[in-house]
Design a protein around this motif. Sequence first.
Motif, PDB file in Angstrom:
ATOM      1  N   ASN A   1      -4.497   6.636  11.668  1.00 25.69           N
ATOM      2  CA  ASN A   1      -5.805   6.125  12.033  1.00 25.69           C
ATOM      3  C   ASN A   1      -6.063   4.936  11.871  1.00 25.69           C
ATOM      4  O   ASN A   1      -5.031   4.144  11.412  1.00 25.69           O
ATOM      5  N   LYS A   2      -6.945   4.158  12.181  1.00 23.89           N
ATOM      6  CA  LYS A   2      -7.250   2.608  12.373  1.00 23.89           C
ATOM      7  C   LYS A   2      -6.857   1.893  11.039  1.00 23.89           C
ATOM      8  O   LYS A   2      -6.459   0.874  11.086  1.00 23.89           O
ATOM      9  N   ARG A   3      -7.058   2.370   9.956  1.00 22.42           N
ATOM     10  CA  ARG A   3      -6.921   2.106   8.603  1.00 22.42           C
ATOM     11  C   ARG A   3      -5.645   1.985   8.391  1.00 22.42           C
ATOM     12  O   ARG A   3      -4.934   0.829   7.676  1.00 22.42           O
ATOM     13  N   THR A   4      -4.722   2.671   8.612  1.00 21.27           N
ATOM     14  CA  THR A   4      -3.413   3.007   8.403  1.00 21.27           C
ATOM     15  C   THR A   4      -2.127   2.538   9.302  1.00 21.27           C
ATOM     16  O   THR A   4      -1.221   2.352   9.020  1.00 21.27           O
ATOM     17  N   ARG A   5      -2.871   2.186  10.594  1.00 21.60           N
ATOM     18  CA  ARG A   5      -1.921   1.924  11.969  1.00 21.60           C
ATOM     19  C   ARG A   5      -0.922   0.956  11.294  1.00 21.60           C
ATOM     20  O   ARG A   5       0.220   0.769  11.626  1.00 21.60           O
ATOM     21  N   GLY A   6      -1.605  -0.175  10.942  1.00 22.44           N
ATOM     22  CA  GLY A   6      -0.672  -1.555  10.933  1.00 22.44           C
ATOM     23  C   GLY A   6       0.579  -1.313   9.884  1.00 22.44           C
ATOM     24  O   GLY A   6       1.570  -1.552  10.014  1.00 22.44           O
ATOM     25  N   ALA A   7       0.300  -0.701   8.585  1.00 26.02           N
ATOM     26  CA  ALA A   7       1.001  -0.350   7.616  1.00 26.02           C
ATOM     27  C   ALA A   7       2.243   0.609   8.262  1.00 26.02           C
ATOM     28  O   ALA A   7       3.295   0.521   7.984  1.00 26.02           O
TER      29      ALA A   7
END
Length: 177
Positions: free
Chosen positions: A76-82
């Motif tokens: 999801n947008k919140r965890t995408r970068g991680a």
Amino acid sequence: MVGQLFFGWLGNKMGRKRIYGVTLKLMVVCSLASGLSFHHNPESVMATLCFFRFWLGFGFGGDYPLSATIMSEYANKRTRGAFIAAVFAMQGLGNLAAGIAVVIISARFKNSPAYQTDPSGQADYVWRIVLMFGAIPALLTCYWRMKMPETARYTALIAKNLKQAASDMSSASTLTS
């Protein structure tokens, strides 16, 4: 770069999961074949080694964009970068593990009685084993990746199967939680 373009395009046409499996299988076969390069003479060893290493690089090229795309589509947008950072951080751990494996295998052969009588013959085994060990991470990834469903974004937006996308999204949410 050619592998990135080709397999990225093919992943968009045929599905990320399916093509990711193809790249992983290509990497496994080429890693094993690199270690089994024909050895009638040094020229044939180099020719077959270069051939299989080229195709291994082609497969790795496809693995990069597909790994990033699959992770970004699952997150999801919140965890995408991680998630994407974790995928590429594993490359450093893989490099470290490969270095450790080389040291262990080299030490094992250097301490063997056969090395004392035929050092060049034993060294031939070392590089072959090291290259074939590269198949292990790809095999493990292949097993785990094939158990995951196709990304819901691909299924909904490209395959146009909204019912399957909803089903895949619910099963993938248990994998990423």
